[in-house]
Design an enzyme around this catalytic site. Structure first.
Site, PDB file in Angstrom:
ATOM      1  N   ASN A   1       0.806  -1.231   0.000  1.00 20.30           N
ATOM      2  CA  ASN A   1       0.000   0.000   0.000  1.00 20.30           C
ATOM      3  C   ASN A   1       0.838   1.279   0.000  1.00 20.30           C
ATOM      4  OD1 ASN A   1       0.647  -0.708   2.663  1.00 20.30           O
ATOM      5  ND2 ASN A   1      -1.041   0.478   3.481  1.00 20.30           N
TER       6      ASN A   1
ATOM      7  N   GLU B   1       7.577   2.138  15.407  1.00 17.56           N
ATOM      8  CA  GLU B   1       8.521   2.629  14.407  1.00 17.56           C
ATOM      9  C   GLU B   1       8.600   4.147  14.556  1.00 17.56           C
ATOM     10  OE1 GLU B   1       6.666   0.525  10.850  1.00 17.56           O
ATOM     11  OE2 GLU B   1       8.783  -0.030  10.681  1.00 17.56           O
TER      12      GLU B   1
ATOM     13  N   THR C   1      -0.775 -12.669   8.479  1.00 17.09           N
ATOM     14  CA  THR C   1       0.618 -12.949   8.098  1.00 17.09           C
ATOM     15  C   THR C   1       1.566 -12.560   9.228  1.00 17.09           C
ATOM     16  OG1 THR C   1      -0.028 -12.403   5.836  1.00 17.09           O
ATOM     17  CG2 THR C   1       2.308 -12.687   6.244  1.00 17.09           C
TER      18      THR C   1
ATOM     19  N   GLU D   1       3.690  -4.307  12.316  1.00 18.56           N
ATOM     20  CA  GLU D   1       2.738  -3.221  12.014  1.00 18.56           C
ATOM     21  C   GLU D   1       1.627  -3.847  11.200  1.00 18.56           C
ATOM     22  OE1 GLU D   1       2.899  -0.361  13.263  1.00 18.56           O
ATOM     23  OE2 GLU D   1       4.988   0.210  13.575  1.00 18.56           O
TER      24      GLU D   1
ATOM     25  N   CYS E   1      -3.456   1.458   6.442  1.00 19.09           N
ATOM     26  CA  CYS E   1      -3.701   0.783   7.725  1.00 19.09           C
ATOM     27  C   CYS E   1      -4.337   1.732   8.730  1.00 19.09           C
ATOM     28  CB  CYS E   1      -2.394   0.235   8.266  1.00 19.09           C
ATOM     29  SG  CYS E   1      -1.122   1.485   8.377  1.00 19.09           S
TER      30      CYS E   1
ATOM     31  N   GLY F   1       2.106  -5.640   7.419  1.00 23.95           N
ATOM     32  CA  GLY F   1       1.163  -6.339   6.549  1.00 23.95           C
ATOM     33  C   GLY F   1      -0.053  -6.749   7.346  1.00 23.95           C
ATOM     34  N   SER F   2      -0.702  -7.804   6.897  1.00 20.98           N
ATOM     35  CA  SER F   2      -1.956  -8.199   7.538  1.00 20.98           C
ATOM     36  C   SER F   2      -1.695  -8.881   8.881  1.00 20.98           C
ATOM     37  CB  SER F   2      -2.716  -9.145   6.614  1.00 20.98           C
ATOM     38  OG  SER F   2      -1.937 -10.292   6.402  1.00 20.98           O
TER      39      SER F   2
HETATM   40  P1  NAD Z   1       0.262  -9.306   3.559  1.00 23.23           P
HETATM   41  O1  NAD Z   1       0.324  -9.704   4.989  1.00 23.23           O
HETATM   42  O2  NAD Z   1      -0.434 -10.197   2.606  1.00 23.23           O
HETATM   43  O3  NAD Z   1       1.726  -9.128   2.962  1.00 23.23           O
HETATM   44  C1  NAD Z   1       2.666  -8.231   3.518  1.00 23.23           C
HETATM   45  C2  NAD Z   1       4.056  -8.679   3.118  1.00 23.23           C
HETATM   46  O4  NAD Z   1       4.335  -9.938   3.730  1.00 23.23           O
HETATM   47  C3  NAD Z   1       4.263  -8.889   1.620  1.00 23.23           C
HETATM   48  O5  NAD Z   1       5.575  -8.494   1.266  1.00 23.23           O
HETATM   49  C4  NAD Z   1       4.131 -10.413   1.488  1.00 23.23           C
HETATM   50  O6  NAD Z   1       4.817 -10.944   0.374  1.00 23.23           O
HETATM   51  C5  NAD Z   1       4.784 -10.865   2.775  1.00 23.23           C
HETATM   52  N1  NAD Z   1       4.378 -12.206   3.218  1.00 23.23           N
HETATM   53  C6  NAD Z   1       3.228 -12.878   2.934  1.00 23.23           C
HETATM   54  N2  NAD Z   1       3.255 -14.095   3.535  1.00 23.23           N
HETATM   55  C7  NAD Z   1       4.416 -14.185   4.216  1.00 23.23           C
HETATM   56  C8  NAD Z   1       5.008 -15.189   5.034  1.00 23.23           C
HETATM   57  N3  NAD Z   1       4.389 -16.348   5.254  1.00 23.23           N
HETATM   58  N4  NAD Z   1       6.221 -14.968   5.573  1.00 23.23           N
HETATM   59  C9  NAD Z   1       6.852 -13.784   5.355  1.00 23.23           C
HETATM   60  N5  NAD Z   1       6.357 -12.786   4.583  1.00 23.23           N
HETATM   61  C10 NAD Z   1       5.140 -12.987   4.023  1.00 23.23           C
HETATM   62  O7  NAD Z   1      -0.348  -7.850   3.571  1.00 23.23           O
HETATM   63  P2  NAD Z   1      -0.713  -6.935   2.315  1.00 23.23           P
HETATM   64  O8  NAD Z   1      -2.001  -7.438   1.748  1.00 23.23           O
HETATM   65  O9  NAD Z   1       0.467  -6.801   1.422  1.00 23.23           O
HETATM   66  O10 NAD Z   1      -0.933  -5.526   3.037  1.00 23.23           O
HETATM   67  C11 NAD Z   1      -2.140  -5.137   3.566  1.00 23.23           C
HETATM   68  C12 NAD Z   1      -2.139  -5.257   5.069  1.00 23.23           C
HETATM   69  O11 NAD Z   1      -1.041  -4.527   5.617  1.00 23.23           O
HETATM   70  C13 NAD Z   1      -3.368  -4.632   5.702  1.00 23.23           C
HETATM   71  O12 NAD Z   1      -3.870  -5.482   6.701  1.00 23.23           O
HETATM   72  C14 NAD Z   1      -2.839  -3.344   6.327  1.00 23.23           C
HETATM   73  O13 NAD Z   1      -3.583  -2.863   7.401  1.00 23.23           O
HETATM   74  C15 NAD Z   1      -1.464  -3.747   6.725  1.00 23.23           C
HETATM   75  N6  NAD Z   1      -0.622  -2.558   6.902  1.00 23.23           N
HETATM   76  C16 NAD Z   1      -0.250  -2.176   8.169  1.00 23.23           C
HETATM   77  C17 NAD Z   1       0.506  -1.040   8.361  1.00 23.23           C
HETATM   78  C18 NAD Z   1       0.912  -0.585   9.737  1.00 23.23           C
HETATM   79  O14 NAD Z   1       1.850   0.214   9.829  1.00 23.23           O
HETATM   80  N7  NAD Z   1       0.298  -1.045  10.813  1.00 23.23           N
HETATM   81  C19 NAD Z   1       0.898  -0.285   7.268  1.00 23.23           C
HETATM   82  C20 NAD Z   1       0.505  -0.686   6.000  1.00 23.23           C
HETATM   83  C21 NAD Z   1      -0.248  -1.837   5.837  1.00 23.23           C
END
Ligand code: NAD
Length: 456
Positions: free
Chosen positions: A132, A433, A212, A230, A264, A208-209
Site C-alpha cells: 500500500n 517505528e 501474516t 505493524e 492501515c 502487513g496483515s
Molecule cells: P500481507 O500480509 O499479505 O503481505 C505483507 C508482506 O508480507 C508482503 O511483502 C508479502 O509478500 C509478505 N508475506 C506474505 N506471507 C508471508 C510469510 N508467510 N512470511 C513472510 N512474509 C510474508 O499484507 P498486504 O495485503 O500486502 O498488506 C495489507 C495489510 O497490511 C493490511 O492489513 C494493512 O492494514 C497492513 N498494513 C499495516 C501497516 C501498519 O503500519 N500497521 C501499514 C501498512 C499496511
C-alpha cells in the site's frame, strides 16, 4: 529464481514489466552479502555513517520525480501523493542520519569499578513490507536500522517491487557499502519465509496483515528472534456533538479514502454523536462527492485505482446486497477503479464494523454520550489509529486516553510524523517505528563492568 511476477499499472490494468522472484537460495546469498557489508559499515566512524546516510537522502531527493513516477505507475498513487512519499523517504533518512552519533550509552554508578552500556547493532535486519505504501514503509524500517549500524534485506510486496529495487540502487549510488541495503522481490511464502527463518537475520520488521504477522511471529519465535509488527486496523473517527462539524466532515473523506482506503490508519468507522448525525451527514455528502477520483498522473487528483483486480473484487464484496448512503464517482474501466462509498450498517455484527476493508468504504454509526462513543471505538480487535473531534479540551484528553489505539489525533486525522512514534495496540501490532527511539529498537543494549580494583 522462483519465476517472475508481472508488474501491472492498476490505472489501466496492464502489465508493463516483469520482476524475477527470489528463491530461498537467493535470499540466503543476499543475507550473506549483508553480513559482510554490515561488518564494513559498523567499522566506519559514526560521523562517516551519518554523512553517507545524508548523501543517500540527497540522492533520493535528486531522484524524487523518478521515484514518484515509478510509484504512480506501479501502485496507482496520485502523483501529488507519490511526490510527498518520495520526499518523506528523504526526510526519514535525514532525520535518522543523526542517530549514528547519538546512540549514547550510560555510565551507571556501581561499587568496585565502572559500569558502561553500549547500543550494539543487531547485524542483519529483514524488512518485509506490504503494497500500500511501498517506499515510505520500507524507509521506516531501513533508515533507523541502517542508522543503528545494521544491514537490511528488504522484501517488497509482490505487486509493488519497483521503488524498493530503485531505492537499493540509489543506496549504492550514494556510496553505502555494496550489500548494505538490498531488495529481494519474491513471494511471501518463499522469499519472505526464507528471510524470517534465516539464522543470520537478527530481527524482522514486518508490515502487513494481522494473519501474516502472526505467522511471521511464530516463525521468528523458533529462533527467539525479535519482531516489530505493524498490522491491520479498523480505526474510529469519533465526532462529538460539540465538534466543529464543518471541519470534521470536510476532513472525513481524506481520513478514509486517501490512497483509495488502502491505508492501515484509515478511519473506516465514523462514529457520530446521535444528536448531530443528520447535521454531520449533510456536511459529509458534498465532501464525498467532491473527492476527486481519476488518472493518478494528473495533479490535483486525490484518489487513484485499487492495486489489483483481485483486491477490487474483495473490496466490492463488502457492498454486496446493500445500497450505500452516499457514493462518490470513479472512472469506468480499464483499471481497477472503485467509487468511494459511505454505508450506514444496521446490524451491530455487520462485517463492515469489524473487518478491515482496505478500500474506500466507510461505515457510519451513531452513539449516545462519551462512554458509548469510547466503547464503540474500542469494540474492535484492532488498535492502530483514530481521531477525536470535540471543542471540549477535557473530553479530548479523556477520550484519547481511553481509546486503545497507538496513534490518535484530536481535531485532526493525521497519524504519521517521522519524529513521533507509530505503531499499534491489540491485533494491530507490536513495537513502534519512527520517533527518536526507533534506532534503539535495532540495537542490543550491552552492559560491561570494568573492575578497577577499588574496594567493593
Ligand atoms: P500481507 O500480509 O499479505 O503481505 C505483507 C508482506 O508480507 C508482503 O511483502 C508479502 O509478500 C509478505 N508475506 C506474505 N506471507 C508471508 C510469510 N508467510 N512470511 C513472510 N512474509 C510474508 O499484507 P498486504 O495485503 O500486502 O498488506 C495489507 C495489510 O497490511 C493490511 O492489513 C494493512 O492494514 C497492513 N498494513 C499495516 C501497516 C501498519 O503500519 N500497521 C501499514 C501498512 C499496511
Amino acid at each position: 529464481m522462483s519465476g517472475s511476477f508481472a508488474v501491472v499499472d492498476p490505472s489501466i490494468g496492464e502489465a508493463f514489466t516483469e520482476v524475477a522472484m527470489a528463491s530461498a537460495a537467493e535470499v540466503d546469498r543476499a543475507v550473506g552479502r549483508a553480513v559482510r557489508a554490515q561488518a564494513r559499515w559498523a567499522a566506519l566512524a559514526p560521523l562517516d555513517r551519518a554523512r553517507l546516510l545524508r548523501r543517500f537522502a540527497a540522492v533520493v531527493d535528486a531522484r524524487g520525480e523518478e521515484l514518484a513516477a515509478l510509484e504512480v505507475r506501479n501502485s496507482g498513487h496520485p502523483v501529488d501523493g507519490a511526490r510527498w512519499e518520495a520526499g518523506h523517504v528523504r526526510d526519514v533518512l535525514e532525520y535518522f542520519s543523526a542517530a549514528p552519533e547519538r546512540l549514547i550509552g550510560k555510565q551507571i554508578p556501581v561499587a568496585g569499578g565502572i559500569d558502561v552500556t553500549f547500543h550494539e547493532p543487531l547485524g542483519v535486519v529483514g524488512v518485509i513490507v506490504p503494497w500500500n505504501f511501498p517506499m515510505t514503509i520500507a524507509a521506516w524500517g531501513f533508515a533507523p536500522a541502517l542508522a543503528a549500524g545494521n544491514a537490511v534485506v528488504l522484501k517488497p510486496a509482490e505487486w509493488t517491487p519497483l521503488t524498493a529495487l530503485r531505492l537499493a540502487e540509489l543506496a549504492l549510488e550514494a556510496g553505502l557499502p555494496d550489500g548494505l541495503l538490498q531488495a529481494v522481490p519474491g513471494t511471501g511464502a518463499v522469499a519472505g519465509e526464507a528471510l524470517v527463518r534465516h539464522p543470520d537475520v537478527a530481527k524482522v520488521v514486518f508490515t502487513g496483515s494481522t494473519a501474516t504477522g502472526s505467522r511471521v511471529m511464530a516463525l521468528a519465535a523458533e529462533q527467539v528472534k525479535p519482531v516489530t509488527l505493524e498490522l491491520g486496523g479498523k480505526s474510529a473517527n469519533l465526532v462529538f456533538a460539540d465538534a466543529d462539524l464543518d471541519a470534521a466532515a470536510a476532513a472525513a473523506p481524506g481520513a478514509v479514502f486517501d490512497n483509495a482506503g488502502q491505508d492501515c490508519c484509515a478511519r473506516s468507522r465514523i462514529l457520530v454523536e446521535r444528536s448531530v448525525l443528520d447535521a454531520f451527514l449533510e456536511r459529509l455528502e458534498p465532501a464525498v462527492r467532491a473527492w476527486r477520483v481519476g488518472d493518478p498522473r494528473q495533479e490535483g487528483v486525490q484518489m487513484g485505482p485499487l492495486v489489483s483486480a483481485a483486491h477490487r473484487d474483495r473490496v466490492a464484496s463488502f457492498l454486496d446486497g446493500r445500497t450505500p448512503l452516499m457514493r462518490g464517482s470513479a472512472p469506468d474501466g480499464p483499471g481497477f477503479w472503485f467509487a468511494p462509498a459511505v454505508v450506514l450498517p444496521e446490524a451491530p455484527d455487520d462485517r463492515l464494523l469489524s473487518e478491515e476493508v482496505f478500500g474506500p468504504v466507510v461505515a457510519v454509526q451513531a452513539f449516545e454520550g462519551e462512554a458509548e462513543g469510547v466503547a464503540l471505538a474500542n469494540a474492535t480487535r484492532y488498535g492502530l489509529s483514530g481521531s477525536i473531534w470535540t471543542r471540549d479540551l477535557g473530553r479530548g484528553l479523556r477520550v484519547s486516553r481511553a481509546v486503545r489505539s497507538g496513534a490518535l489525533s484530536v481535531n485532526s486525522n493525521s497519524s504519521v510524523r517521522y519524529t513521533t512514534p507509530f505503531g499499534g495496540m491489540k491485533r494491530s501490532g507490536i513495537g513502534r517505528e519512527l520517533g527518536p527511539d526507533a534506532p534503539l529498537h535495532f540495537t542490543d543494549e550491552k552492559n560491561v563492568f570494568y573492575a578497577t580494583g577499588d574496594p567493593a
